[in-house]
Design a protein around this motif. Structure first.
Motif, PDB file in Angstrom:
ATOM      1  N   VAL A  49       0.856  -1.182   0.000  1.00 52.22           N
ATOM      2  CA  VAL A  49       0.000   0.000   0.000  1.00 52.22           C
ATOM      3  C   VAL A  49       0.892   1.231   0.000  1.00 52.22           C
ATOM      4  O   VAL A  49       1.954   1.246   0.635  1.00 52.22           O
ATOM      5  CB  VAL A  49      -0.940   0.009   1.230  1.00 52.22           C
ATOM      6  CG1 VAL A  49      -0.155   0.020   2.525  1.00 52.22           C
ATOM      7  CG2 VAL A  49      -1.895   1.181   1.176  1.00 52.22           C
ATOM      8  N   LYS A  50       0.475   2.250  -0.725  1.00 51.61           N
ATOM      9  CA  LYS A  50       1.187   3.524  -0.724  1.00 51.61           C
ATOM     10  C   LYS A  50       0.529   4.443   0.296  1.00 51.61           C
ATOM     11  O   LYS A  50      -0.691   4.609   0.289  1.00 51.61           O
ATOM     12  CB  LYS A  50       1.150   4.157  -2.113  1.00 51.61           C
ATOM     13  CG  LYS A  50       1.861   3.334  -3.177  1.00 51.61           C
ATOM     14  CD  LYS A  50       1.728   3.985  -4.538  1.00 51.61           C
ATOM     15  CE  LYS A  50       2.398   3.140  -5.608  1.00 51.61           C
ATOM     16  NZ  LYS A  50       2.231   3.750  -6.959  1.00 51.61           N
ATOM     17  N   ILE A  51       1.341   5.027   1.163  1.00 50.16           N
ATOM     18  CA  ILE A  51       0.842   5.876   2.244  1.00 50.16           C
ATOM     19  C   ILE A  51       1.258   7.312   1.976  1.00 50.16           C
ATOM     20  O   ILE A  51       2.454   7.623   1.904  1.00 50.16           O
ATOM     21  CB  ILE A  51       1.409   5.417   3.603  1.00 50.16           C
ATOM     22  CG1 ILE A  51       1.141   3.928   3.834  1.00 50.16           C
ATOM     23  CG2 ILE A  51       0.817   6.248   4.738  1.00 50.16           C
ATOM     24  CD1 ILE A  51       1.883   3.354   5.022  1.00 50.16           C
ATOM     25  N   ASP A  52       0.281   8.190   1.821  1.00 51.59           N
ATOM     26  CA  ASP A  52       0.558   9.610   1.613  1.00 51.59           C
ATOM     27  C   ASP A  52       0.723  10.302   2.968  1.00 51.59           C
ATOM     28  O   ASP A  52      -0.191  10.282   3.796  1.00 51.59           O
ATOM     29  CB  ASP A  52      -0.582  10.260   0.828  1.00 51.59           C
ATOM     30  CG  ASP A  52      -0.656   9.758  -0.608  1.00 51.59           C
ATOM     31  OD1 ASP A  52       0.409   9.463  -1.178  1.00 51.59           O
ATOM     32  OD2 ASP A  52      -1.772   9.647  -1.147  1.00 51.59           O
ATOM     33  N   VAL A  53       1.878  10.899   3.178  1.00 45.81           N
ATOM     34  CA  VAL A  53       2.193  11.572   4.440  1.00 45.81           C
ATOM     35  C   VAL A  53       2.209  13.079   4.199  1.00 45.81           C
ATOM     36  O   VAL A  53       3.046  13.588   3.441  1.00 45.81           O
ATOM     37  CB  VAL A  53       3.549  11.109   5.004  1.00 45.81           C
ATOM     38  CG1 VAL A  53       3.829  11.792   6.341  1.00 45.81           C
ATOM     39  CG2 VAL A  53       3.576   9.587   5.157  1.00 45.81           C
ATOM     40  N   ALA A  54       1.283  13.791   4.829  1.00 50.04           N
ATOM     41  CA  ALA A  54       1.186  15.238   4.668  1.00 50.04           C
ATOM     42  C   ALA A  54       2.107  15.945   5.661  1.00 50.04           C
ATOM     43  O   ALA A  54       2.659  15.325   6.579  1.00 50.04           O
ATOM     44  CB  ALA A  54      -0.254  15.690   4.889  1.00 50.04           C
ATOM     45  N   CYS A  55       2.279  17.244   5.489  1.00 54.22           N
ATOM     46  CA  CYS A  55       3.045  18.020   6.447  1.00 54.22           C
ATOM     47  C   CYS A  55       2.268  18.130   7.756  1.00 54.22           C
ATOM     48  O   CYS A  55       1.049  18.020   7.789  1.00 54.22           O
ATOM     49  CB  CYS A  55       3.323  19.416   5.896  1.00 54.22           C
ATOM     50  SG  CYS A  55       4.411  19.428   4.437  1.00 54.22           S
ATOM     51  N   GLY A  56       2.988  18.345   8.842  1.00 51.73           N
ATOM     52  CA  GLY A  56       2.368  18.414  10.149  1.00 51.73           C
ATOM     53  C   GLY A  56       3.148  17.584  11.144  1.00 51.73           C
ATOM     54  O   GLY A  56       4.291  17.181  10.896  1.00 51.73           O
ATOM     55  N   THR A  57       2.554  17.318  12.286  1.00 48.22           N
ATOM     56  CA  THR A  57       3.193  16.550  13.351  1.00 48.22           C
ATOM     57  C   THR A  57       2.286  15.415  13.779  1.00 48.22           C
ATOM     58  O   THR A  57       1.100  15.633  14.040  1.00 48.22           O
ATOM     59  CB  THR A  57       3.500  17.436  14.568  1.00 48.22           C
ATOM     60  OG1 THR A  57       4.354  18.506  14.153  1.00 48.22           O
ATOM     61  CG2 THR A  57       4.201  16.637  15.667  1.00 48.22           C
ATOM     62  N   LEU A  58       2.814  14.220  13.849  1.00 47.95           N
ATOM     63  CA  LEU A  58       2.072  13.066  14.337  1.00 47.95           C
ATOM     64  C   LEU A  58       2.438  12.843  15.800  1.00 47.95           C
ATOM     65  O   LEU A  58       3.610  12.628  16.127  1.00 47.95           O
ATOM     66  CB  LEU A  58       2.412  11.820  13.526  1.00 47.95           C
ATOM     67  CG  LEU A  58       1.799  10.508  14.033  1.00 47.95           C
ATOM     68  CD1 LEU A  58       0.289  10.514  13.847  1.00 47.95           C
ATOM     69  CD2 LEU A  58       2.413   9.310  13.333  1.00 47.95           C
ATOM     70  N   ARG A  59       1.454  12.920  16.675  1.00 47.21           N
ATOM     71  CA  ARG A  59       1.676  12.659  18.099  1.00 47.21           C
ATOM     72  C   ARG A  59       0.687  11.586  18.539  1.00 47.21           C
ATOM     73  O   ARG A  59      -0.525  11.768  18.426  1.00 47.21           O
ATOM     74  CB  ARG A  59       1.462  13.925  18.936  1.00 47.21           C
ATOM     75  CG  ARG A  59       2.448  15.038  18.666  1.00 47.21           C
ATOM     76  CD  ARG A  59       2.285  16.183  19.657  1.00 47.21           C
ATOM     77  NE  ARG A  59       3.180  17.283  19.356  1.00 47.21           N
ATOM     78  CZ  ARG A  59       2.847  18.339  18.624  1.00 47.21           C
ATOM     79  NH1 ARG A  59       1.610  18.421  18.122  1.00 47.21           N
ATOM     80  NH2 ARG A  59       3.706  19.303  18.391  1.00 47.21           N
ATOM     81  N   LEU A  60       1.206  10.485  19.040  1.00 46.62           N
ATOM     82  CA  LEU A  60       0.381   9.399  19.550  1.00 46.62           C
ATOM     83  C   LEU A  60       0.680   9.198  21.018  1.00 46.62           C
ATOM     84  O   LEU A  60       1.850   9.144  21.420  1.00 46.62           O
ATOM     85  CB  LEU A  60       0.647   8.092  18.785  1.00 46.62           C
ATOM     86  CG  LEU A  60       0.379   8.093  17.274  1.00 46.62           C
ATOM     87  CD1 LEU A  60       0.689   6.723  16.694  1.00 46.62           C
ATOM     88  CD2 LEU A  60      -1.062   8.482  16.991  1.00 46.62           C
ATOM     89  N   GLN A  61      -0.360   9.087  21.823  1.00 43.02           N
ATOM     90  CA  GLN A  61      -0.239   8.806  23.247  1.00 43.02           C
ATOM     91  C   GLN A  61      -1.091   7.595  23.579  1.00 43.02           C
ATOM     92  O   GLN A  61      -2.124   7.371  22.942  1.00 43.02           O
ATOM     93  CB  GLN A  61      -0.708  10.007  24.071  1.00 43.02           C
ATOM     94  CG  GLN A  61       0.127  11.257  23.887  1.00 43.02           C
ATOM     95  CD  GLN A  61       1.527  11.109  24.461  1.00 43.02           C
ATOM     96  OE1 GLN A  61       1.757  10.323  25.375  1.00 43.02           O
ATOM     97  NE2 GLN A  61       2.476  11.866  23.932  1.00 43.02           N
ATOM     98  N   PRO A  62      -0.691   6.768  24.543  1.00 45.66           N
ATOM     99  CA  PRO A  62      -1.502   5.612  24.925  1.00 45.66           C
ATOM    100  C   PRO A  62      -2.928   6.010  25.252  1.00 45.66           C
ATOM    101  O   PRO A  62      -3.180   7.038  25.898  1.00 45.66           O
ATOM    102  CB  PRO A  62      -0.779   5.076  26.163  1.00 45.66           C
ATOM    103  CG  PRO A  62       0.631   5.512  25.992  1.00 45.66           C
ATOM    104  CD  PRO A  62       0.557   6.852  25.317  1.00 45.66           C
TER     105      PRO A  62
END
Length: 349
Positions: free
Chosen positions: A327-340
């Motif tokens: 699969v091709k994943i398009d990644v845009a500008c910005g910040t990815l923040r993941l928390q539990p």
């Protein structure tokens, strides 16, 4: 959590496709990929590094944060790595602190004459956090030139593989994945079955075939080279599902197992965004394959490594159907923040 369909295109893993029928089935060979490095034998397995980097006092007092990403090149077991600054946002004193920190790194298991070991590491300075500095573990980089040369050098039998289908095998789809390791140019590879859901006869036929492969350009004193190879068996009535072959990062993450337990932070603005990633399903059978579409950028190394460790949330049958698919994943500008226990989100820049 919303589910989204995924890619139907063949992945970067080597793929041999065979349709099970009453008559012998033919196997067709496509691309074969160099296997991901085994963590137990990775050149970075013995990295000696301080556990923490102290926040420089004056920037911390002034509440100055920043990001520093460096490329490291280890050339000898008793020497500090060569350092190249890939991205730097913040005070000069933060950069100086990083330089002093990585200058203490050593790679004692690097053998004499071994090629340069390269890695990428990011340091995030957050003065408001309880832990002042977050830094990721170095991520080893593969040598794309050598990998490309090894793939082009691999020699396989010209004739098609014919496999007799067992009338007792009622499965509609099954897979066989192997790792072939070459240690000499004129010898068969060592073959390890990484995953198999196929019957014994078809698996044995495939193993006999891959033992005919040769890697004639491998020098006698060169380090071993491993390839991944996959066979897919489908009954005539198995059919194929239709999946999207390109999705956004948010759509992709919504299909990941235990995504709400992840804790990561990636600033795509430092990675020459937007960009597109190719992700091929392997886990939990084998490692996933991840690559960049278009020009390569070392600033993305840690993000790609994180993607490689993710596992999709699939039923057993759906896993068999999607194994080896890309699969091709398009990644845009910005910040990815993941928390539990929090939903994955991409913040605006």
């Amino acid at each position: 959590m919303t589910r989204h369909p995924f890619a139907a295109a063949l992945g970067a893993l080597g793929l041999l496709a065979a349709l099970l029928a009453g008559a012998p089935a033919r196997a067709q060979q496509n691309d074969i990929s160099v296997a991901p490095a085994d963590p137990a034998t990775s050149p970075l397995r013995c990295l000696q590094a301080p556990a923490a980097l102290a926040y420089p006092a004056e920037p911390h007092r002034l509440n100055l944060g920043g990001t520093v990403r460096v490329a490291l090149a280890f050339t000898a077991p008793d020497q500090a790595p060569q350092v190249e600054v890939l991205a730097r946002f913040g005070d000069e004193r933060l950069l100086n602190a990083v330089r002093a920190h990585v200058a203490t790194y050593r790679l004692p298991c690097q053998a004499a004459g071994q090629p340069t070991v390269r890695a990428v590491q990011t340091f995030l300075f957050r003065p408001q956090d309880a832990v002042p500095v977050h830094w990721s573990h170095p991520v080893e980089e593969e040598d794309p030139v050598r990998l490309r040369a090894m793939r082009e050098c691999l020699r396989t039998p010209a004739e098609r593989l014919e496999v007799g289908a067992s009338k007792f095998d009622r499965r509609t789809i099954s897979n066989v994945l192997t790792r072939m390791t070459f240690t000499a140019p004129d010898q068969p590879p060592q073959v390890e079955v990484l995953y198999s859901s196929a019957g014994g006869n078809t698996q044995d036929a495939f193993l006999d075939r891959v033992r005919e492969y040769r890697l004639p350009c491998l020098a006698p004193d060169d380090r071993p080279v491993s390839f991944l190879q996959q066979m897919v068996y489908r009954r005539n009535d198995a059919g194929r599902s239709v999946f999207k072959d390109q999705v956004t990062l948010g759509e992709f993450l919504s299909n990941i197992k235990d995504i709400r337990r992840q804790q990561v932070e990636f600033d795509f603005n430092t990675m020459h965004c937007p960009f597109t990633v190719a992700w091929t399903l392997g886990k939990p059978a084998v490692a996933n394959r991840v690559g960049e579409i278009g020009e390569r950028d070392r600033n993305r190394a840690e993000f790609l490594s994180w993607l490689a460790g993710l596992q999709m949330d699939l039923t057993p049958e759906r896993f068999e159907r999607l194994l080896g698919r890309m699969v091709k994943i398009d990644v845009a500008c910005g910040t990815l923040r993941l928390q539990p226990a929090a939903t994955a989100s991409t913040a605006a820049p």
